[in-house]
Design a protein around this motif. Structure first.
Motif, mmCIF file in Angstrom:
data_model
loop_
_atom_site.group_PDB
_atom_site.id
_atom_site.type_symbol
_atom_site.label_atom_id
_atom_site.label_comp_id
_atom_site.label_asym_id
_atom_site.label_seq_id
_atom_site.Cartn_x
_atom_site.Cartn_y
_atom_site.Cartn_z
ATOM 1 N N GLU A 1 10.361 5.825 4.809
ATOM 2 C CA GLU A 1 9.419 5.040 4.018
ATOM 3 C C GLU A 1 9.607 3.561 4.321
ATOM 4 O O GLU A 1 10.510 3.185 5.063
ATOM 5 N N LEU A 2 8.745 2.734 3.742
ATOM 6 C CA LEU A 2 8.867 1.289 3.905
ATOM 7 C C LEU A 2 9.735 0.742 2.779
ATOM 8 O O LEU A 2 9.557 1.109 1.612
ATOM 9 N N ASP B 1 2.339 7.530 2.829
ATOM 10 C CA ASP B 1 1.063 8.100 2.398
ATOM 11 C C ASP B 1 0.474 7.376 1.184
ATOM 12 O O ASP B 1 -0.440 7.880 0.547
ATOM 13 N N ARG B 2 0.980 6.160 0.892
ATOM 14 C CA ARG B 2 0.483 5.408 -0.262
ATOM 15 C C ARG B 2 0.204 3.965 0.120
ATOM 16 O O ARG B 2 0.915 3.360 0.909
ATOM 17 N N GLY B 3 -0.820 3.406 -0.472
ATOM 18 C CA GLY B 3 -1.114 1.991 -0.360
ATOM 19 C C GLY B 3 -1.603 1.539 0.998
ATOM 20 O O GLY B 3 -1.647 2.311 1.958
ATOM 21 N N VAL B 4 -1.976 0.273 1.050
ATOM 22 C CA VAL B 4 -2.455 -0.331 2.283
ATOM 23 C C VAL B 4 -1.311 -0.435 3.291
ATOM 24 O O VAL B 4 -1.484 -0.139 4.479
ATOM 25 N N CYS B 5 -0.126 -0.816 2.830
ATOM 26 C CA CYS B 5 1.025 -0.903 3.738
ATOM 27 C C CYS B 5 1.347 0.455 4.343
ATOM 28 O O CYS B 5 1.580 0.563 5.550
ATOM 29 N N GLY B 6 1.361 1.490 3.518
ATOM 30 C CA GLY B 6 1.638 2.827 4.008
ATOM 31 C C GLY B 6 0.594 3.287 5.017
ATOM 32 O O GLY B 6 0.931 3.874 6.048
ATOM 33 N N ALA C 1 -1.382 1.360 6.959
ATOM 34 C CA ALA C 1 -1.242 0.600 8.212
ATOM 35 C C ALA C 1 -0.052 1.102 9.014
ATOM 36 O O ALA C 1 -0.122 1.236 10.236
ATOM 37 N N ALA C 2 1.034 1.413 8.321
ATOM 38 C CA ALA C 2 2.229 1.928 8.996
ATOM 39 C C ALA C 2 1.955 3.305 9.591
ATOM 40 O O ALA C 2 2.291 3.574 10.743
ATOM 41 N N ARG C 3 1.369 4.180 8.808
ATOM 42 C CA ARG C 3 1.091 5.551 9.256
ATOM 43 C C ARG C 3 0.121 5.563 10.437
ATOM 44 O O ARG C 3 0.321 6.279 11.411
ATOM 45 N N GLN C 4 -0.934 4.731 10.353
ATOM 46 C CA GLN C 4 -1.957 4.679 11.399
ATOM 47 C C GLN C 4 -1.538 3.796 12.575
ATOM 48 O O GLN C 4 -2.195 3.794 13.612
ATOM 49 N N ARG C 5 -0.471 3.013 12.342
ATOM 50 C CA ARG C 5 0.033 2.091 13.366
ATOM 51 C C ARG C 5 -1.066 1.150 13.861
ATOM 52 O O ARG C 5 -1.215 0.902 15.056
ATOM 53 N N ARG C 6 -1.807 0.617 12.895
ATOM 54 C CA ARG C 6 -2.841 -0.368 13.216
ATOM 55 C C ARG C 6 -2.997 -1.328 12.048
ATOM 56 O O ARG C 6 -2.707 -0.992 10.896
ATOM 57 N N SER C 7 -3.461 -2.531 12.367
ATOM 58 C CA SER C 7 -3.669 -3.556 11.343
ATOM 59 C C SER C 7 -4.833 -3.169 10.444
ATOM 60 O O SER C 7 -5.809 -2.567 10.898
ATOM 61 N N LEU C 8 -4.695 -3.533 9.169
ATOM 62 C CA LEU C 8 -5.756 -3.258 8.200
ATOM 63 C C LEU C 8 -6.094 -4.504 7.408
ATOM 64 O O LEU C 8 -5.197 -5.221 6.953
ATOM 65 N N ILE C 9 -7.390 -4.747 7.243
ATOM 66 C CA ILE C 9 -7.894 -5.766 6.325
ATOM 67 C C ILE C 9 -8.628 -5.015 5.231
ATOM 68 O O ILE C 9 -9.530 -4.219 5.512
ATOM 69 N N ALA D 1 -8.422 3.788 -1.727
ATOM 70 C CA ALA D 1 -7.789 4.985 -2.293
ATOM 71 C C ALA D 1 -6.280 4.927 -2.103
ATOM 72 O O ALA D 1 -5.795 4.683 -1.002
ATOM 73 N N GLY D 2 -5.537 5.110 -3.188
ATOM 74 C CA GLY D 2 -4.086 5.105 -3.115
ATOM 75 C C GLY D 2 -3.452 3.733 -3.180
ATOM 76 O O GLY D 2 -2.252 3.597 -2.964
ATOM 77 N N HIS D 3 -4.255 2.708 -3.479
ATOM 78 C CA HIS D 3 -3.703 1.351 -3.559
ATOM 79 C C HIS D 3 -2.568 1.295 -4.577
ATOM 80 O O HIS D 3 -2.633 1.898 -5.644
ATOM 81 N N ILE D 4 -1.519 0.568 -4.226
ATOM 82 C CA ILE D 4 -0.376 0.357 -5.114
ATOM 83 C C ILE D 4 -0.483 -1.059 -5.657
ATOM 84 O O ILE D 4 -0.450 -2.020 -4.893
ATOM 85 N N ALA D 5 -0.591 -1.189 -6.955
ATOM 86 C CA ALA D 5 -0.758 -2.505 -7.573
ATOM 87 C C ALA D 5 0.591 -3.079 -7.984
ATOM 88 O O ALA D 5 1.006 -2.966 -9.128
ATOM 89 N N CYS D 6 1.294 -3.702 -7.033
ATOM 90 C CA CYS D 6 2.554 -4.368 -7.365
ATOM 91 C C CYS D 6 2.273 -5.621 -8.189
ATOM 92 O O CYS D 6 2.998 -5.945 -9.111
ATOM 93 N N ASP D 7 1.213 -6.338 -7.842
ATOM 94 C CA ASP D 7 0.779 -7.534 -8.569
ATOM 95 C C ASP D 7 -0.699 -7.340 -8.894
ATOM 96 O O ASP D 7 -1.534 -7.291 -7.987
ATOM 97 N N THR D 8 -1.019 -7.227 -10.157
ATOM 98 C CA THR D 8 -2.403 -6.966 -10.562
ATOM 99 C C THR D 8 -3.341 -8.111 -10.197
ATOM 100 O O THR D 8 -4.552 -7.927 -10.199
ATOM 101 N N ALA D 9 -2.801 -9.273 -9.860
ATOM 102 C CA ALA D 9 -3.647 -10.406 -9.459
ATOM 103 C C ALA D 9 -4.158 -10.273 -8.025
ATOM 104 O O ALA D 9 -5.085 -10.970 -7.626
#
Length: 158
Positions: free
Chosen positions: A50-51, A68-73, A75-83, A91-99
């Motif tokens: 995991e990250l 398998d979770r969040g934008v970081c997961g 990008a890591a799984r797909q091995r490509r940059s994501l915007i 789908a699956g976004h992890i809200a570490c900071d709600t802002a």
């Protein structure tokens, strides 16, 4: 600040330093201080499963992110940059900071192996575009070159 100046500053920060943690800490601080409209900038390192949170600037963050979770997961799984212009629609976004409302993630790869990701968040929807993607990918490339040394054998051997 122009992005070309930011790239030059990163080159100066990384010059002669090979420690991956020191380099990640300085790049996180540089991005956080110089990029407008961001609320988090930092690194997650892949531990083989995991990250895991690395150096960052911003509010406290999620310590571990499964691939398998969040934008970081993703990008890591797909091995490509994501915007992601609206993280709440991801789908699956992890809200570490709600802002946080938009996110840019660039994976760090060495010889096809995942080492981690650079993650940048913004409170502004649609904050990141082609220019920010190119900037972040350039900074990751600089980081990977600088941190490719036997003095940080644990990182370089991955």
């Amino acid at each position: 600040m122009t992005y070309s100046l930011l790239i030059q500053q990163a080159e100066a920060l990384l010059a002669g330093e090979t420690d991956h943690l020191a380099n990640a800490a300085n790049l996180s601080a540089l991005l956080y201080a110089e990029l407008p409209d961001i609320n988090w900038a930092g690194f997650y390192f892949h531990d083989g499963r995991e990250l895991v949170l690395g150096p960052f600037q911003g509010k406290p963050a999620c310590t571990r992110i499964p691939l398998d979770r969040g934008v970081c997961g993703a990008a890591a799984r797909q091995r490509r940059s994501l915007i992601v212009p609206d993280v709440h629609a991801f789908a699956g976004h992890i809200a570490c900071d709600t802002a946080s409302n938009s996110e840019l993630v660039v994976p760090m790869l060495r010889r096809g192996r995942l080492l981690g990701v650079l993650d940048i968040d913004s409170p502004r929807h649609g904050r990141f575009g082609r220019a920010e993607l190119e900037l972040a990918e350039s900074l990751v490339a600089q980081y990977m070159r600088a941190s490719n040394s036997v003095s940080c054998a644990a990182f370089a051997s991955r």
